[in-house]
Design a protein around this motif. Structure first.
Motif, PDB file in Angstrom:
ATOM      1  N   ASP A 233      -4.602  15.395 -18.218  1.00 40.60           N
ATOM      2  CA  ASP A 233      -3.595  14.186 -18.112  1.00 40.60           C
ATOM      3  C   ASP A 233      -4.534  13.184 -17.129  1.00 40.60           C
ATOM      4  OD1 ASP A 233      -1.115  12.600 -17.756  1.00 40.60           O
ATOM      5  OD2 ASP A 233      -1.644  12.817 -15.843  1.00 40.60           O
ATOM      6  N   ALA A 234      -4.711  11.918 -17.412  1.00 31.63           N
ATOM      7  CA  ALA A 234      -5.639  11.206 -16.466  1.00 31.63           C
ATOM      8  C   ALA A 234      -4.843   9.689 -16.884  1.00 31.63           C
ATOM      9  CB  ALA A 234      -6.894  11.122 -16.916  1.00 31.63           C
ATOM     10  N   GLN A 235      -3.607   9.453 -16.442  1.00 26.82           N
ATOM     11  CA  GLN A 235      -2.644   8.405 -16.934  1.00 26.82           C
ATOM     12  C   GLN A 235      -3.174   7.307 -16.100  1.00 26.82           C
ATOM     13  OE1 GLN A 235       0.683   8.516 -18.582  1.00 26.82           O
ATOM     14  NE2 GLN A 235       1.473   6.726 -17.814  1.00 26.82           N
ATOM     15  N   TYR A 236      -3.357   7.351 -14.747  1.00 22.39           N
ATOM     16  CA  TYR A 236      -3.621   6.426 -13.914  1.00 22.39           C
ATOM     17  C   TYR A 236      -5.211   6.161 -13.406  1.00 22.39           C
ATOM     18  CZ  TYR A 236       1.427   6.972 -13.176  1.00 22.39           C
ATOM     19  OH  TYR A 236       2.630   7.033 -13.288  1.00 22.39           O
ATOM     20  N   THR A 237      -5.441   4.775 -13.096  1.00 28.13           N
ATOM     21  CA  THR A 237      -6.791   4.753 -12.241  1.00 28.13           C
ATOM     22  C   THR A 237      -6.317   5.219 -10.843  1.00 28.13           C
ATOM     23  OG1 THR A 237      -6.092   2.366 -11.389  1.00 28.13           O
ATOM     24  CG2 THR A 237      -7.257   2.471 -13.861  1.00 28.13           C
ATOM     25  N   ALA A 238      -7.393   5.306  -9.801  1.00 25.97           N
ATOM     26  CA  ALA A 238      -7.092   5.934  -8.642  1.00 25.97           C
ATOM     27  C   ALA A 238      -6.155   4.775  -7.879  1.00 25.97           C
ATOM     28  CB  ALA A 238      -8.510   5.686  -7.985  1.00 25.97           C
ATOM     29  N   ASP A 239      -6.419   3.473  -8.096  1.00 28.83           N
ATOM     30  CA  ASP A 239      -5.504   2.371  -7.485  1.00 28.83           C
ATOM     31  C   ASP A 239      -3.990   2.355  -7.999  1.00 28.83           C
ATOM     32  OD1 ASP A 239      -7.549   1.342  -5.777  1.00 28.83           O
ATOM     33  OD2 ASP A 239      -8.181  -0.331  -7.182  1.00 28.83           O
ATOM     34  N   GLN A 240      -3.736   2.606  -9.336  1.00 26.23           N
ATOM     35  CA  GLN A 240      -2.473   2.868  -9.581  1.00 26.23           C
ATOM     36  C   GLN A 240      -1.888   4.188  -9.199  1.00 26.23           C
ATOM     37  OE1 GLN A 240      -3.564   2.974 -14.011  1.00 26.23           O
ATOM     38  NE2 GLN A 240      -2.904   0.662 -14.221  1.00 26.23           N
ATOM     39  N   LYS A 241      -2.564   5.024  -9.081  1.00 31.47           N
ATOM     40  CA  LYS A 241      -1.990   6.578  -8.437  1.00 31.47           C
ATOM     41  C   LYS A 241      -1.256   6.291  -7.244  1.00 31.47           C
ATOM     42  CE  LYS A 241      -1.508  10.954  -8.063  1.00 31.47           C
ATOM     43  NZ  LYS A 241      -0.870  11.831  -9.124  1.00 31.47           N
ATOM     44  N   LYS A 242      -1.909   5.462  -6.529  1.00 30.56           N
ATOM     45  CA  LYS A 242      -1.277   5.106  -5.163  1.00 30.56           C
ATOM     46  C   LYS A 242       0.176   4.684  -5.232  1.00 30.56           C
ATOM     47  CE  LYS A 242      -5.688   4.098  -3.247  1.00 30.56           C
ATOM     48  NZ  LYS A 242      -6.703   2.897  -2.732  1.00 30.56           N
ATOM     49  N   ASP A 243       0.348   3.896  -6.300  1.00 33.76           N
ATOM     50  CA  ASP A 243       1.842   3.352  -6.573  1.00 33.76           C
ATOM     51  C   ASP A 243       2.898   4.193  -7.259  1.00 33.76           C
ATOM     52  OD1 ASP A 243       0.966   0.830  -5.515  1.00 33.76           O
ATOM     53  OD2 ASP A 243       0.194   0.157  -7.440  1.00 33.76           O
ATOM     54  N   TYR A 244       2.216   5.395  -7.519  1.00 32.38           N
ATOM     55  CA  TYR A 244       3.098   6.283  -8.588  1.00 32.38           C
ATOM     56  C   TYR A 244       3.232   7.740  -7.952  1.00 32.38           C
ATOM     57  CZ  TYR A 244       3.453   2.368 -11.647  1.00 32.38           C
ATOM     58  OH  TYR A 244       3.696   0.945 -12.047  1.00 32.38           O
TER      59      TYR A 244
END
Length: 112
Positions: A24-35
């Motif tokens: 799984d690679a749903q998020y960018t590194a920046d998005q991951k911080k929000d989830y």
């Protein structure tokens, strides 16, 4: 989701020296911080786990439906850069993609 040290170590041990690591690679590194805790990994976390497992090839899948082709291309570029020097091939899953593992060769969809 990457980031749980104990779970990451178990996954790395399980997948050690695998030919094909699909993750799984749903998020960018920046998005991951929000989830945090949503159960999904960033593309860079995914590549990091595959590198640690010494996988020969990693296929990043379960893309965020809000990501357009340009975003996915950027994520792939970043993932390839992150994997540089490991000898691991990085690919992005896409609709209709087929992957043959072993002496049969690579994908049947023409992607290199």
């Amino acid at each position: 989701e990457a980031g749980n040290k104990e779970a990451d170590e178990k996954l790395i041990q399980f997948a050690s020296s695998t030919d094909l690591f699909i993750i799984d690679a749903q998020y960018t590194a920046d998005q991951k911080k929000d989830y945090p805790g949503y159960g999904h990994s960033s593309h860079l976390e995914a590549v990091g786990l595959a590198r640690a497992a010494k996988a020969k090839q990693v296929v990043l899948f379960h893309h965020n439906p809000c990501h357009d082709d340009d975003t996915l291309d950027k994520m792939k570029h970043e993932a390839v850069e992150y994997a540089a020097g490991s000898g691991m091939e990085v690919r992005m899953a896409r609709d209709g993609m087929a992957v043959l593992v072993g002496s049969q060769g690579d994908s049947t969809d023409g992607e290199g």
